[in-house]
Write an enzyme that holds these catalytic residues in place. Structure first.
Site, PDB file in Angstrom:
ATOM      1  N   LYS A 139      39.528  18.837 -52.105  1.00 56.23           N
ATOM      2  CA  LYS A 139      39.189  19.244 -53.465  1.00 56.23           C
ATOM      3  C   LYS A 139      40.263  20.174 -53.992  1.00 56.23           C
ATOM      4  O   LYS A 139      40.873  20.849 -53.154  1.00 56.23           O
ATOM      5  CB  LYS A 139      37.822  19.922 -53.539  1.00 56.23           C
ATOM      6  CG  LYS A 139      37.493  20.971 -52.500  1.00 56.23           C
ATOM      7  CD  LYS A 139      38.324  22.193 -52.296  1.00 56.23           C
ATOM      8  CE  LYS A 139      38.583  23.145 -53.408  1.00 56.23           C
ATOM      9  NZ  LYS A 139      39.447  24.301 -52.984  1.00 56.23           N
ATOM     10  N   TYR A 224      33.449  24.645 -56.931  1.00 58.39           N
ATOM     11  CA  TYR A 224      32.234  24.764 -56.108  1.00 58.39           C
ATOM     12  C   TYR A 224      31.023  25.080 -56.981  1.00 58.39           C
ATOM     13  O   TYR A 224      29.905  24.656 -56.690  1.00 58.39           O
ATOM     14  CB  TYR A 224      32.394  25.854 -55.048  1.00 58.39           C
ATOM     15  CG  TYR A 224      33.306  25.465 -53.906  1.00 58.39           C
ATOM     16  CD1 TYR A 224      32.810  24.800 -52.792  1.00 58.39           C
ATOM     17  CD2 TYR A 224      34.658  25.757 -53.951  1.00 58.39           C
ATOM     18  CE1 TYR A 224      33.642  24.438 -51.748  1.00 58.39           C
ATOM     19  CE2 TYR A 224      35.504  25.401 -52.909  1.00 58.39           C
ATOM     20  CZ  TYR A 224      34.987  24.737 -51.810  1.00 58.39           C
ATOM     21  OH  TYR A 224      35.816  24.376 -50.785  1.00 58.39           O
TER      22      TYR A 224
HETATM   23  P1  NAD Z   1      48.322  25.862 -47.607  1.00 56.53           P
HETATM   24  O1  NAD Z   1      49.359  26.435 -48.515  1.00 56.53           O
HETATM   25  O2  NAD Z   1      47.916  26.679 -46.433  1.00 56.53           O
HETATM   26  O3  NAD Z   1      48.829  24.452 -47.056  1.00 56.53           O
HETATM   27  C1  NAD Z   1      49.491  23.519 -47.865  1.00 56.53           C
HETATM   28  C2  NAD Z   1      50.389  22.642 -47.001  1.00 56.53           C
HETATM   29  O4  NAD Z   1      51.121  21.770 -47.860  1.00 56.53           O
HETATM   30  C3  NAD Z   1      51.407  23.456 -46.191  1.00 56.53           C
HETATM   31  O5  NAD Z   1      51.473  22.927 -44.894  1.00 56.53           O
HETATM   32  C4  NAD Z   1      52.710  23.189 -46.907  1.00 56.53           C
HETATM   33  O6  NAD Z   1      53.843  23.209 -46.040  1.00 56.53           O
HETATM   34  C5  NAD Z   1      52.495  21.791 -47.465  1.00 56.53           C
HETATM   35  N1  NAD Z   1      53.329  21.486 -48.624  1.00 56.53           N
HETATM   36  C6  NAD Z   1      53.987  20.340 -48.807  1.00 56.53           C
HETATM   37  N2  NAD Z   1      54.688  20.376 -49.938  1.00 56.53           N
HETATM   38  C7  NAD Z   1      54.491  21.572 -50.487  1.00 56.53           C
HETATM   39  C8  NAD Z   1      54.964  22.197 -51.677  1.00 56.53           C
HETATM   40  N3  NAD Z   1      55.780  21.576 -52.519  1.00 56.53           N
HETATM   41  N4  NAD Z   1      54.536  23.448 -51.914  1.00 56.53           N
HETATM   42  C9  NAD Z   1      53.689  24.101 -51.100  1.00 56.53           C
HETATM   43  N5  NAD Z   1      53.192  23.551 -49.945  1.00 56.53           N
HETATM   44  C10 NAD Z   1      53.609  22.292 -49.654  1.00 56.53           C
HETATM   45  O7  NAD Z   1      47.088  25.467 -48.494  1.00 56.53           O
HETATM   46  P2  NAD Z   1      45.603  25.188 -48.011  1.00 56.53           P
HETATM   47  O8  NAD Z   1      44.792  26.404 -48.206  1.00 56.53           O
HETATM   48  O9  NAD Z   1      45.612  24.569 -46.672  1.00 56.53           O
HETATM   49  O10 NAD Z   1      45.113  24.134 -49.141  1.00 56.53           O
HETATM   50  C11 NAD Z   1      45.485  22.764 -49.085  1.00 56.53           C
HETATM   51  C12 NAD Z   1      44.448  21.941 -49.853  1.00 56.53           C
HETATM   52  O11 NAD Z   1      43.203  22.080 -49.198  1.00 56.53           O
HETATM   53  C13 NAD Z   1      44.217  22.391 -51.296  1.00 56.53           C
HETATM   54  O12 NAD Z   1      44.020  21.271 -52.111  1.00 56.53           O
HETATM   55  C14 NAD Z   1      42.953  23.223 -51.233  1.00 56.53           C
HETATM   56  O13 NAD Z   1      42.200  23.188 -52.425  1.00 56.53           O
HETATM   57  C15 NAD Z   1      42.210  22.537 -50.113  1.00 56.53           C
HETATM   58  N6  NAD Z   1      41.298  23.455 -49.395  1.00 56.53           N
HETATM   59  C16 NAD Z   1      40.013  23.093 -49.208  1.00 56.53           C
HETATM   60  C17 NAD Z   1      39.132  23.922 -48.549  1.00 56.53           C
HETATM   61  C18 NAD Z   1      37.704  23.506 -48.337  1.00 56.53           C
HETATM   62  O14 NAD Z   1      36.904  24.342 -47.900  1.00 56.53           O
HETATM   63  N7  NAD Z   1      37.358  22.253 -48.584  1.00 56.53           N
HETATM   64  C19 NAD Z   1      39.582  25.162 -48.074  1.00 56.53           C
HETATM   65  C20 NAD Z   1      40.913  25.496 -48.249  1.00 56.53           C
HETATM   66  C21 NAD Z   1      41.775  24.637 -48.915  1.00 56.53           C
END
Ligand code: NAD
Length: 370
Positions: A139, A224
């Protein structure tokens, strides 16, 4: 009883199943079957090895019964090396963003799980679908209604399923409220108060860049509240009115900081919602038409242990692994050829509401009909 199904032959069976798809709301994996044998589990490739993928999803995949981690996709060689070793993933099953499409030829991958910044969800979902893989996308589904529609079209064209990472559809406290609404015991919900926000740190992170996030707190955690209002009423909103507040125009130059909005439902129910990157809040309250019963959850949406009450009844189911429940249910539904309430169409409905909220703000809090 485990189904006589292996990864090698499941795609053909799934294709058949998809044609006969039915919508099963809030299905638990054990409703379908008790768990697949190790060699029958569906293989999942995680795309984007950031904090959610490696902090929550990969560990959860050690607990799942119906699916397992079989491949990784990352642009960072050091992560490939580290997580490949940690999760016993061979080099042949580790991809980067350039050679990702080669995943089409990997029979050990059944599902691609997109866990990238929001604006990358559409591209990787479509590439995964074109590679013939089922997709789970985090999401928010995408950063526009148009992208959501393209993702749905690509998955349909390739006869693969698309689910959004709406883990609360498998979380018992939120589902107790859904069940109470459906029971009609206290009549219809009349008022919903949903709030989700936190104080965001690093000013340089992608969540504060419109090009990668598509929006601020609304896209990230406001969704949410939209979800909660929709599943706790079991209705679709007919109009929204929204107000935006910004205390730090430098940090939040590119995205929204705090949005408060109202949603009107066909029955007359009203939801008042708040999302923010400026303070911590996390609650869901549902007031019903009859009696003094109110449902309350606080915390309501995270994965550190959701708690609350339904009238005098305490809602406390411990802290089941939501991500494991979600992925098991999604794998089970793929095998069974059913459609869950977390489908791409559900993500699209939220995207339409988010666009209406931003439109209301742009039009000085005008009432926008959906
Ligand atoms: P994060 O920044 O920790 O991870 C993002 C990943 O994408 C990293 O590994 C990064 O290296 C990679 N990436 C690739 N290209 C990139 C770019 N151009 N810029 C930045 N990062 C890049 O983020 P996250 O918290 O893991 O979130 C990722 C996704 O998961 C989002 O869409 C977020 O909404 C979703 N999420 C969902 C939940 C849930 O409870 N369902 C919780 C957290 C995050």
């Amino acid at each position: 009883m485990p189904l006589p199904l292996t990864r090698r032959n499941f795609l053909g069976k799934t294709t058949k199943g998809l044609c006969a798809a039915v919508t099963l709301p809030f299905l638990s994996p054990s409703d379908l079957f008790g768990g697949l044998n190790k060699e029958e589990k569906l293989g999942i490739a995680l795309v984007g090895l950031g904090s959610y993928a490696m902090g929550q999803l990969a560990p959860a995949l050690k607990e799942t019964k119906n699916c397992e981690l079989t491949a990784l996709v990352t642009g960072t060689p050091a992560k490939a090396e580290r997580y490949g070793k940690e999760y016993n993933i061979p080099d042949s099953h580790i991809y980067n963003y350039e050679n990702f499409d080669g995943i089409a030829n990997n029979p050990d991958v059944d599902i691609v799980y997109v866990v990238l910044p929001n604006s990358m969800h559409a591209e990787y979902t479509i590439r995964a679908a074109n590679a013939g893989k089922h997709v789970i996308c985090e999401k928010p589904m995408a950063v526009s209604v148009e992208e959501c529609e393209q993702m749905i079209t690509a998955c349909k064209a390739n006869n693969v399923t698309l689910n959004i990472g709406y883990r609360l559809h498998f979380e018992p406290c939120n589902q107790a409220i859904v069940a109470h609404t459906k029971s009609g015991k206290n009549g219809k919900p009349k008022y919903i108060n949903a709030e989700f926000g936190f104080t965001i740190g690093d000013p340089n992170q992608w969540r504060l860049k419109h090009a990668l996030a598509g929006g601020g707190a609304m896209m990230d955690v406001g969704i949410y509240c939209i979800q909660a209002a929709r599943y706790s009423t079991q209705e679709e909103p007919v109009a929204v009115i929204a107000q935006e507040y910004k205390t730090d125009p430098v940090k939040f130059a590119d995205v929204d900081e705090t949005i408060i909005w109202q949603m009107e439902f066909p029955s007359g129910a009203v939801a008042n919602c708040t999302t923010t990157y400026n303070f911590r809040t996390e609650r869901l309250q549902v007031s019903y038409e009859q009696g003094s019963l109110r449902a309350n959850l606080s915390p309501a949406y995270g994965y550190g242990g959701i708690r609350g009450n339904l009238g005098r009844e305490a809602l406390n189911f411990g802290n089941p692994n939501q991500q494991a429940l979600q992925m098991d249910a999604m794998a089970a539904s793929i095998v069974a050829g059913t459609t869950l309430t977390t489908s791409g169409e559900e993500g699209l409905r939220d995207a339409k509401i988010i666009e209406a909220i931003y439109k209301s703000i742009a039009q000085n809090s005008a009432r926008i009909e959906l």
